[in-house]
Write a protein that holds these residues in place. Structure first.
Motif: not given
Length: 486
Positions: A89-91, A222-226
């Motif tokens: 997993v990639v943040a 993919i994880i997007h913190l936004d």
């Protein structure tokens, strides 16, 4: 105490992922000597379906948790229920400049096909399955749960069965837990702020030679913190192949409402997810998957809990596993991993309790303790961390991910644990801006609070008698943390 003559040894209410593993685990540990029934409200061809929109889920699970099950109860998954392997997993930070990889190898599952594989495994081990049964309530005798009552939705016949233990795997809004008719330490209702509204599409798409791996990578989740894209939550892009994706996001409703108010817009969750898909430059011409394996499961929304598991998960003759016990990880709402671990443990502990003739709260208490030692000890700290993250601006998230995460912190996150942010004290005066100084202080506080909480969970009481004191102390810690991040 236990009932001498019952229809079954174990009845599992809810035949989704958790329910079928509990049944298989109990069959395995009892050498198939026990009579086990799994009840599901769906017909067998759509077993485990969560809502009318399908088996709504992010579909991702770590290889380590699947191995945990395989090592212990000899059940392994393969193709087609495992749809696509991933390396981890990639943040990404909101500005896409900082990338943090964690979580190791994993799988993207096909949640529609998986129950069919699980049914095959369970029935092979002698487990009975009853379909189209809507359970209305639990039945009791002398402050013990002794059975279930409901109806067959096809024939309209009354359904009544008894068992030594009822296992509740009926999901986050479980009416069995909410209306539990006996006294117990179980928390019955979840706070609305501990639920996230989530939704996702399963899309086929064209690749336009746009190879931006911050938006889609066939080898990584993919994880997007936004906070602008997903207020109080995050967006995800999980590959199901080179040209197929599970894409969606989760939000905290209160923060989403606030964001709508501030922007003067009236977006609902679907609109927010559509906006998220539209800004993705790699996923071009997305269309709902037309494969038979996704039919009836291409789009949907659901509510997921993002708190620690229920502080007590057993009562006389009753036990909870999976979403009904609020098991998804507070940080990323991943529910498959903890459900697999809990269900594997529960099967073993159930068999021991029934064989010893004690299915009271104390007879089943060991399950609380074993799950906490294996997984649950870390969830309260992650719950505090989530609350802290939810109040940050995008600028703070960018700065924090860039400056405050050391390699050791990433290793901790990889193990599903709480980072220590030890670089903060080393940076000292270099931290620029009042907001980032506050962020540094808050991270330090969550780190110290996590240490105290893990220690507290390691001292989870051996019997129910010690629970009230333990619970009071836990709530003192959490009140302090939650008021800080209110």
């Amino acid at each position: 105490m236990s009932l001498s003559k019952t229809d079954y040894d174990i009845i599992v209410a809810g035949g989704g992922l958790a329910g079928l593993i509990v049944a298989s685990s109990a069959a395995y540990y009892s050498n198939q000597r026990m009579k086990i029934l799994v009840i599901d409200r769906n017909s067998i061809d759509i077993q485990g379906r969560k809502t009318l929109s399908g088996w709504i889920c992010g579909d991702a699970v770590g290889k380590n948790t699947v191995d945990y099950m395989t090592d212990r109860i000899k059940i392994s998954w393969g193709n087609p229920e495992i749809e696509h392997p991933v390396k981890g997993v990639v943040a990404f930070s909101p500005d896409h400049e900082t990338r943090v990889s964690f979580d190791g190898e994993g799988y993207i599952l096909n949640r529609k096909l998986l129950p069919q594989k699980q049914i095959m495994e369970a029935t092979k081990m002698g487990v009975e399955i009853s379909s189209n049964i809507m359970i209305r309530q639990l039945t009791t005798e002398n402050n013990f749960i002794v059975g279930v009552e409901g109806e067959n939705t096809k024939t309209k016949e009354i359904f009544k069965k008894t068992a030594k233990v009822i296992v509740d795997c009926t999901g986050v809004t479980s009416v069995l837990r909410t209306n539990l008719p006996i006294s117990s330490h179980i928390q019955r209702r979840i706070d609305r702020n501990d639920l996230e509204s989530t939704g996702r599409y399963i899309y086929d798409f064209d690749k336009k030679g746009n190879e931006d791996k911050t938006f889609f990578d066939p080898e990584y989740c993919i994880i997007h913190l936004d906070q602008k894209l997903a207020p109080g939550g995050y967006g995800w892009v999980f590959p199901k192949g080179e040209n197929k994706v599970n894409i969606g996001l989760g939000v905290q409703q209160k923060l989403f409402d606030k964001a709508n108010k501030e922007s003067g817009r009236k977006r609902d969750l679907k609109r927010l997810i559509d906006d998220y898909v539209n800004v993705n430059p790699v996923i071009s011409n997305p269309r709902l998957s037309i494969g038979e394996e996704d039919l009836g499961n291409e789009w949907g929304t659901w509510q997921v809990s993002v708190r620690r598991q229920n502080d007590c998960m057993v009562a006389n003759g009753y036990l909870m596993v999976g979403d009904s016990a609020w098991m998804p990880k507070p940080l990323d709402a991943g529910g498959i991993g903890p459900a697999i671990i809990a269900a594997t443990i529960a099967g073993k502990d159930l068999v021991e309790a029934i064989e010893s003739g004690d299915v009271s709260e104390n007879g089943l208490w060991k399950y609380n303790k074993n799950f906490i030692n294996e997984y649950g000890y870390k969830t309260a700290g992650l719950e505090v961390f989530r609350r802290m993250l939810q109040q940050l601006t995008n600028e703070q998230i960018n700065y924090g991910m860039k400056h405050f995460l050391s390699r050791m912190d990433v290793e901790k996150i990889t193990n599903g644990e709480h980072p220590e942010f030890s670089t903060i004290s080393k940076l000292g005066m270099m931290i620029r801006g009042a907001l980032n100084k506050k962020l540094a202080e808050d991270l330090k506080f969550t780190s110290q609070m996590n240490e105290a909480l893990v220690k507290h969970y390691r001292n989870y009481p051996d019997t129910s008698e010690g629970f009230p004191d333990w619970s009071n102390k836990l709530n003192r810690y959490l009140s302090e943390a939650f008021s800080k991040f209110a």
